[in-house]
Design a protein around this motif. Structure first.
Motif, PDB file in Angstrom:
ATOM      1  N   ASN A   1      16.937  -2.390   3.913  1.00  0.00           N
ATOM      2  CA  ASN A   1      15.832  -1.492   4.239  1.00  0.00           C
ATOM      3  C   ASN A   1      14.619  -2.322   4.657  1.00  0.00           C
ATOM      4  O   ASN A   1      13.995  -2.996   3.836  1.00  0.00           O
ATOM      5  N   SER A   2      14.301  -2.266   5.946  1.00  0.00           N
ATOM      6  CA  SER A   2      13.139  -2.986   6.466  1.00  0.00           C
ATOM      7  C   SER A   2      11.984  -2.043   6.778  1.00  0.00           C
ATOM      8  O   SER A   2      10.985  -2.452   7.370  1.00  0.00           O
ATOM      9  N   GLN A   3      12.131  -0.777   6.401  1.00  0.00           N
ATOM     10  CA  GLN A   3      11.078   0.217   6.661  1.00  0.00           C
ATOM     11  C   GLN A   3      10.059   0.203   5.524  1.00  0.00           C
ATOM     12  O   GLN A   3       9.957   1.135   4.733  1.00  0.00           O
ATOM     13  N   VAL A   4       9.301  -0.882   5.441  1.00  0.00           N
ATOM     14  CA  VAL A   4       8.438  -1.116   4.286  1.00  0.00           C
ATOM     15  C   VAL A   4       6.984  -1.301   4.712  1.00  0.00           C
ATOM     16  O   VAL A   4       6.693  -2.066   5.633  1.00  0.00           O
ATOM     17  N   MET A   5       6.098  -0.583   4.039  1.00  0.00           N
ATOM     18  CA  MET A   5       4.661  -0.803   4.152  1.00  0.00           C
ATOM     19  C   MET A   5       4.178  -1.432   2.851  1.00  0.00           C
ATOM     20  O   MET A   5       4.660  -1.073   1.775  1.00  0.00           O
ATOM     21  N   VAL A   6       3.260  -2.372   2.942  1.00  0.00           N
ATOM     22  CA  VAL A   6       2.694  -2.987   1.743  1.00  0.00           C
ATOM     23  C   VAL A   6       1.265  -2.480   1.571  1.00  0.00           C
ATOM     24  O   VAL A   6       0.481  -2.454   2.520  1.00  0.00           O
ATOM     25  N   CYS A   7       0.939  -2.056   0.352  1.00  0.00           N
ATOM     26  CA  CYS A   7      -0.306  -1.319   0.113  1.00  0.00           C
ATOM     27  C   CYS A   7      -1.173  -1.998  -0.946  1.00  0.00           C
ATOM     28  O   CYS A   7      -0.740  -2.198  -2.082  1.00  0.00           O
ATOM     29  N   GLU A   8      -2.383  -2.322  -0.565  1.00  0.00           N
ATOM     30  CA  GLU A   8      -3.365  -2.918  -1.483  1.00  0.00           C
ATOM     31  C   GLU A   8      -4.135  -1.813  -2.192  1.00  0.00           C
ATOM     32  O   GLU A   8      -4.599  -0.866  -1.558  1.00  0.00           O
ATOM     33  N   ARG A   9      -4.272  -1.939  -3.536  1.00  0.00           N
ATOM     34  CA  ARG A   9      -5.026  -0.935  -4.295  1.00  0.00           C
ATOM     35  C   ARG A   9      -5.926  -1.581  -5.348  1.00  0.00           C
ATOM     36  O   ARG A   9      -6.261  -0.998  -6.358  1.00  0.00           O
ATOM     37  N   GLY A  10      -6.312  -2.852  -5.072  1.00  0.00           N
ATOM     38  CA  GLY A  10      -7.201  -3.549  -5.987  1.00  0.00           C
ATOM     39  C   GLY A  10      -6.446  -4.373  -7.005  1.00  0.00           C
ATOM     40  O   GLY A  10      -5.256  -4.163  -7.248  1.00  0.00           O
TER      41      GLY A  10
END
Length: 276
Positions: free
Chosen positions: A155-164
């Motif tokens: 699975n390469s359908q990945v978003m990386v999310c910053e939340r502090g």
């Protein structure tokens, strides 16, 4: 990366993930989804509706967690079909992934579970695009390892999310360098503007927040160069059943998003200084 019918990327126009923290009611979700669709259509911004059917990581055992999977998925499915927008929801270690994946367009992994290898592999195998929240305890360069766990499962359908990141007690800080560093994963980077102003456990039996700083951080993140922004919103955050203190009011979303779109257009009209 293809996401629910549109392309997203760190050099492509901004997209938005927004909605209430939790499925409080069918009526609330439809109201927010319809309002956000109208705003984003007007601004020409791709939009994904967000709401959780279960918030497992609550400060207090008596806090509202949501309606549960069966009722929550029914609401999300109605939002998806009636309003005509893609939907995103949180999943947890005990979530039947295939059942959830059959209804929603995007899965989201909570920040606290980012290092749980078996969980990450299970989410990856569901075959859906995933928004992976970076743990409050994790360095941005460590997200490469998380992404590789997804890719190893196909699975390469990945978003990386910053939340502090945790800074002392009941406090988070957002390091804008993190957004550039996480671009090295070759994944779309998302900035979570509302959880970044959260004060975890700051009210004793619930989390606090400083929602007045949502626009400050959102503007800074978009100016740094991101694929998308994530914001929890509510018609009246003061009565929201989860995360009210850090939500941005629905009635002020158009003004904020309009500014972010303008900033995004300028930033992406020229290469990023660090060349990523």
């Amino acid at each position: 990366m293809r996401l629910a019918g549109f392309e997203i990327g760190n050099r492509l126009p901004l997209f938005v993930i927004a909605g209430p923290c939790v499925v409080e009611s069918r009526e609330l979700c439809l109201e927010v989804a319809e309002a956000m669709k109208a705003i984003t259509t007007k601004l020409g911004v791709p939009y994904v509706f967000k709401a959780s059917f279960d918030k497992a990581n609550r400060t207090s055992g008596t806090a509202f967690r949501g309606p549960g999977m069966e009722q929550g998925l029914a609401v999300l499915e109605e939002v998806r079909t009636r309003v005509g927008v893609p939907v995103l929801t949180d999943v947890h270690e005990d979530t039947p992934m295939d059942e959830v994946a059959s209804v929603v367009d995007v899965l989201q992994t909570p920040a606290f579970l980012v290092r749980q290898t078996g969980f990450i592999q299970k989410v990856a195998r569901a075959g859906k695009p995933v928004n992976v929240k970076k743990g409050q305890f994790l360095a941005p360069w460590d997200m490469k390892n998380v992404v590789e766990k997804f890719r190893a499962e196909g699975n390469s359908q990945v978003m990386v999310c910053e939340r502090g990141v945790s800074f002392g007690y009941n406090t988070l800080v957002s390091d804008m360098r993190s957004l550039a560093i996480m671009r090295e994963t070759k994944c779309p980077v998302v900035f979570d503007a509302t959880h970044s102003v959260q004060q975890p456990g700051g009210q004793g039996t619930s989390s606090g927040g400083q929602s007045q700083f949502v626009p400050v951080l959102a503007r800074a993140a978009v100016a740094s160069g991101v694929a998308g922004v994530f914001m929890e919103t509510h018609p009246d955050p003061s009565v929201a059943l989860s995360d009210g203190p850090n939500m941005w009011p629905l009635g002020r979303m158009e003004e904020l998003l309009g500014a972010l779109v303008e900033i995004d257009r300028v930033v992406k009209s020229r290469p990023y200084a660090e060349g990523l």
